[in-house]
Design a protein around this motif. Structure first.
Motif, PDB file in Angstrom:
ATOM      1  N   LYS A   1      -1.486   0.895  -5.635  1.00 52.46           N
ATOM      2  CA  LYS A   1      -1.558  -0.397  -4.936  1.00 52.46           C
ATOM      3  C   LYS A   1      -0.550  -1.374  -5.533  1.00 52.46           C
ATOM      4  O   LYS A   1      -0.061  -1.197  -6.653  1.00 52.46           O
ATOM      5  CB  LYS A   1      -2.976  -0.972  -5.029  1.00 52.46           C
TER       6      LYS A   1
ATOM      7  N   ARG B   1       0.847  -1.196   0.000  1.00 48.27           N
ATOM      8  CA  ARG B   1       0.000   0.000   0.000  1.00 48.27           C
ATOM      9  C   ARG B   1       0.879   1.241   0.000  1.00 48.27           C
ATOM     10  O   ARG B   1       1.215   1.774   1.051  1.00 48.27           O
ATOM     11  CB  ARG B   1      -0.924   0.020   1.223  1.00 48.27           C
TER      12      ARG B   1
ATOM     13  N   ASP C   1      -6.710  -8.134   3.499  1.00 44.50           N
ATOM     14  CA  ASP C   1      -6.412  -7.450   2.232  1.00 44.50           C
ATOM     15  C   ASP C   1      -7.741  -7.134   1.544  1.00 44.50           C
ATOM     16  O   ASP C   1      -8.204  -7.870   0.667  1.00 44.50           O
ATOM     17  CB  ASP C   1      -5.530  -8.350   1.368  1.00 44.50           C
TER      18      ASP C   1
ATOM     19  N   LYS D   1      -4.814 -10.392  -6.884  1.00 47.17           N
ATOM     20  CA  LYS D   1      -4.675  -9.833  -8.231  1.00 47.17           C
ATOM     21  C   LYS D   1      -3.229  -9.914  -8.715  1.00 47.17           C
ATOM     22  O   LYS D   1      -2.973 -10.226  -9.887  1.00 47.17           O
ATOM     23  CB  LYS D   1      -5.152  -8.379  -8.240  1.00 47.17           C
TER      24      LYS D   1
ATOM     25  N   ASN E   1      -8.699  -5.022  -0.631  1.00 43.13           N
ATOM     26  CA  ASN E   1      -8.698  -4.771  -2.074  1.00 43.13           C
ATOM     27  C   ASN E   1      -8.242  -5.974  -2.887  1.00 43.13           C
ATOM     28  O   ASN E   1      -8.112  -5.883  -4.110  1.00 43.13           O
ATOM     29  CB  ASN E   1      -7.793  -3.569  -2.393  1.00 43.13           C
ATOM     30  N   HIS E   2      -7.982  -7.090  -2.193  1.00 42.83           N
ATOM     31  CA  HIS E   2      -7.533  -8.318  -2.869  1.00 42.83           C
ATOM     32  C   HIS E   2      -6.303  -8.059  -3.745  1.00 42.83           C
ATOM     33  O   HIS E   2      -6.146  -8.632  -4.820  1.00 42.83           O
ATOM     34  CB  HIS E   2      -8.673  -8.910  -3.715  1.00 42.83           C
ATOM     35  N   THR E   3      -5.437  -7.186  -3.240  1.00 44.96           N
ATOM     36  CA  THR E   3      -4.239  -6.815  -3.989  1.00 44.96           C
ATOM     37  C   THR E   3      -3.335  -8.012  -4.234  1.00 44.96           C
ATOM     38  O   THR E   3      -2.810  -8.202  -5.336  1.00 44.96           O
ATOM     39  CB  THR E   3      -3.456  -5.721  -3.228  1.00 44.96           C
TER      40      THR E   3
END
Length: 225
Positions: free
Chosen positions: A151, A146, A177, A184, A179-181
């Motif tokens: 991101k 972050r 997490d 991804k 934002n499911h960073t």
């Protein structure tokens, strides 16, 4: 006896050289960041200014590398005198960019990896990291998940626009997490996530995997060969 005396003298000199390197690391990185930004800005406006800034970048890296080389020679002399071997040879000469808004994390990266003869540079945020990657090739980028402006999955995607084989290691704090960073990024090929406060062994293991993968892809080999 002579070898032991050389080793005893070499170790303090190597430690002092390392301390000097760590102290100048942050100011040198600031010069690299600023000069890279200016170089990009003047590339089309005034090629002469861009050329001179390129020279400044080269000289700044020479300063850092000269200090590192002296420390390497002293450390090698001490290790030889004591019958020691320099470990983690896979890091020697590797170009690693550390991206984090926390100055202590950037400094820690210099201290942990500089001792293994890696060439470490740092950036404060995603914008600086992408700018640095456009003008200088890195074997591995280590980035906070972050950043203030981007991101982790997005910086991975954009880094690979410059270099499809760019290796990235994400640093994350423990927690959800949202934002499911990580998911991804893994879908794009991310292999390693290390959690803060990370252990040295954890970081070294992730770096070895990234560098091995990079070398294999650069040589045209496929996984498992």
């Amino acid at each position: 006896t002579l070898e032991l005396l050389v080793a005893e003298q070499a170790h303090p000199v190597a430690e002092n050289t390392s301390r000097i390197l760590y102290e100048v690391a942050d100011p040198v990185d600031e010069i690299l960041n600023a000069a890279t930004w200016l170089k990009e800005k003047f590339t089309h406006e005034d090629p002469r200014v861009s050329q001179r800034l390129g020279e400044i970048l080269g000289r700044a890296r020479e300063i850092r590398n000269s200090i590192l080389q002296i420390g390497d020679e002293m450390q090698a002399a001490g290790a030889q005198g004591l019958g020691e071997k320099v470990s983690h040879a896979f890091l020697k000469g590797r170009r690693i960019l550390i991206v984090d808004g926390d100055r202590e994390i950037r400094r820690l990266g210099h201290e942990l990896l500089g001792r293994y003869h890696a060439n470490i540079e740092t950036a404060h945020d995603g914008g600086e990291a992408l700018m640095m990657a456009r003008t200088h090739k890195y074997d591995v980028v280590i980035s906070d998940i972050r950043l203030s402006d981007i991101k982790g999955d997005e910086i991975f995607r954009r880094l690979r626009e410059f270099d499809p084989r760019q290796q990235l290691i994400l640093m994350a704090g423990f927690g959800y997490d949202a934002n499911h960073t990580i998911v991804k990024a893994r879908q794009m090929g991310l292999q390693s996530v290390i959690y803060k406060p990370f252990r040295r062994e954890q970081l070294l293991k992730a770096l070895e995997l990234a560098i091995t993968t990079r070398d294999r892809e650069d040589s045209g080999q496929h996984p498992g060969t």
